[in-house]
Motif scaffolding. Sequence first.
Motif, mmCIF file in Angstrom:
data_model
loop_
_atom_site.group_PDB
_atom_site.id
_atom_site.type_symbol
_atom_site.label_atom_id
_atom_site.label_comp_id
_atom_site.label_asym_id
_atom_site.label_seq_id
_atom_site.Cartn_x
_atom_site.Cartn_y
_atom_site.Cartn_z
ATOM 1 N N ILE A 226 -2.414 14.490 15.076
ATOM 2 C CA ILE A 226 -3.052 13.891 16.250
ATOM 3 C C ILE A 226 -2.030 13.536 17.329
ATOM 4 N N VAL A 227 -1.035 12.749 16.952
ATOM 5 C CA VAL A 227 -0.075 12.256 17.948
ATOM 6 C C VAL A 227 0.728 13.392 18.571
ATOM 7 N N ASP A 228 1.311 14.250 17.734
ATOM 8 C CA ASP A 228 2.141 15.337 18.272
ATOM 9 C C ASP A 228 1.355 16.285 19.181
ATOM 10 N N PRO A 229 0.150 16.738 18.779
ATOM 11 C CA PRO A 229 -0.626 17.586 19.694
ATOM 12 C C PRO A 229 -0.947 16.882 21.012
ATOM 13 N N CYS A 230 -1.215 15.585 20.944
ATOM 14 C CA CYS A 230 -1.509 14.837 22.170
ATOM 15 C C CYS A 230 -0.275 14.728 23.060
ATOM 16 N N ARG A 231 0.875 14.558 22.444
ATOM 17 C CA ARG A 231 2.115 14.495 23.227
ATOM 18 C C ARG A 231 2.399 15.840 23.887
ATOM 19 N N VAL B 270 2.094 9.855 8.485
ATOM 20 C CA VAL B 270 2.622 11.217 8.589
ATOM 21 C C VAL B 270 1.549 12.153 9.133
ATOM 22 N N ASP B 271 0.359 12.093 8.545
ATOM 23 C CA ASP B 271 -0.731 12.980 8.971
ATOM 24 C C ASP B 271 -1.178 12.678 10.397
ATOM 25 N N THR B 272 -1.225 11.398 10.739
ATOM 26 C CA THR B 272 -1.667 11.023 12.084
ATOM 27 C C THR B 272 -0.695 11.520 13.141
ATOM 28 N N VAL B 273 0.594 11.373 12.870
ATOM 29 C CA VAL B 273 1.601 11.854 13.821
ATOM 30 C C VAL B 273 1.551 13.373 13.925
ATOM 31 N N GLU B 274 1.470 14.036 12.786
ATOM 32 C CA GLU B 274 1.518 15.496 12.763
ATOM 33 C C GLU B 274 0.273 16.139 13.366
ATOM 34 N N ASN C 242 0.813 -1.218 0.000
ATOM 35 C CA ASN C 242 0.000 0.000 0.000
ATOM 36 C C ASN C 242 0.848 1.271 0.000
ATOM 37 N N ARG C 243 2.161 1.085 -0.068
ATOM 38 C CA ARG C 243 3.122 2.179 -0.244
ATOM 39 C C ARG C 243 2.970 3.272 0.814
ATOM 40 N N PHE C 244 2.788 2.861 2.053
ATOM 41 C CA PHE C 244 2.697 3.837 3.136
ATOM 42 C C PHE C 244 4.033 4.551 3.306
ATOM 43 N N GLU C 245 3.962 5.844 3.524
ATOM 44 C CA GLU C 245 5.160 6.637 3.786
ATOM 45 C C GLU C 245 5.621 6.370 5.216
ATOM 46 N N THR C 246 6.844 5.891 5.359
ATOM 47 C CA THR C 246 7.378 5.598 6.694
ATOM 48 C C THR C 246 8.754 6.219 6.917
ATOM 49 N N SER C 247 9.258 6.942 5.915
ATOM 50 C CA SER C 247 10.647 7.404 5.975
ATOM 51 C C SER C 247 10.815 8.874 6.346
ATOM 52 N N LYS C 248 9.714 9.604 6.473
ATOM 53 C CA LYS C 248 9.838 11.025 6.808
ATOM 54 C C LYS C 248 10.485 11.198 8.186
ATOM 55 N N ARG C 249 11.213 12.282 8.336
ATOM 56 C CA ARG C 249 11.969 12.516 9.568
ATOM 57 C C ARG C 249 11.077 12.505 10.806
ATOM 58 N N LYS C 250 9.877 13.046 10.679
ATOM 59 C CA LYS C 250 8.994 13.119 11.846
ATOM 60 C C LYS C 250 8.527 11.740 12.315
ATOM 61 N N LEU C 251 8.771 10.720 11.484
ATOM 62 C CA LEU C 251 8.392 9.353 11.857
ATOM 63 C C LEU C 251 9.575 8.545 12.376
ATOM 64 N N ASN C 252 10.738 9.167 12.448
ATOM 65 C CA ASN C 252 11.952 8.427 12.794
ATOM 66 C C ASN C 252 11.879 7.725 14.151
#
Length: 314
Positions: free
Chosen positions: A281-286, A275-279, A156-166
């Motif tokens: 949802i996850v980051d604001p929750c953190r 990427v969108d979920t981390v940016e 499904n070619r999910f993006e997993t390499s962006k820096r914010k996902l490291n």
Amino acid sequence: MIIVEAVSVLQQRGALETWGASHELLTSDTLDHYRTFGMLEKLLLTPTKLAEEWTFQLEPAVQKMVIEKYYEFDDIVIREIIGKKLSGRTRKDLDDVAEKTGVLLRSCRRQFDNVKRIFKQVDEMPGSVVANIQSSFLLPNELAKKYASIVFIINNRFETSKRKLNYLTFEDFSVCASLMMNSWTTSTITSSFNVGADGRDDSDVDREFLMDLRDFKLLLDREKEHRNMTLSHLRGKIPDRMCTEVENNFKVYSRAIINIGCALNNTRDLRDFFVDTVEKIVDPCRQSRWKGAELEVFLQVYADAGSGLDIMNR
């Protein structure tokens, strides 16, 4: 060179003293083992042939152990692989992965080749990815599940390499992929070959399901009701401080969740899901110092409250 390294390791482990052998005998014995493995490895590329091969009359338990050991992998290596194409260029660049992870280059290559081999074998097969992997490669269930999550992410070619996902580990992605495979994939298929326990073909995301998610935009029209219902059911289940956080920022959280879900029918947005979920949802929750258990309660109550509004029958 590999033989010399292996003999050196065995010497350090006291092999000469344990067996009372000379250095020459140890070297000869090690070389024999490597030659045997060289012949055995050809069969390990197609494990189902190993049981049919009479040259190596291995007990079933030994066959199982050898196959499992050959297909085991290091999570840190796979974490570097899943965000890249399974191409020759990627394989040539595995020396960077070896340097970054501290795993031997030849081991990185074996792991890459195994992932590519399994992906190519099961990618177009209908039915359960786990079952297809087990039938084709005779892997134990837990290892097959891990490979299935890899296949799903790559397919499904999910993006997993962006820096914010490291900071996310392979296990993080694997757990998410497994949940998606259980809930986001096609539940009705035309073939009964290797289907999952629920008759599910879990190799691809169900596009109709993603299209249906667009209807959740209707929740925006009843945002105040959704907010009040969520808060009424949250109180007493999470600390008052977090209830206040939800009360003050419900619109931010809710619209982020809804907007991500409603856009998943677009290929680009689906690829950027992590990427969108981390940016958004996850980051604001953190930043708001949510604890995992508290956030889990909030999301469950949020979902239940949305279901309780019965927006489709409005």
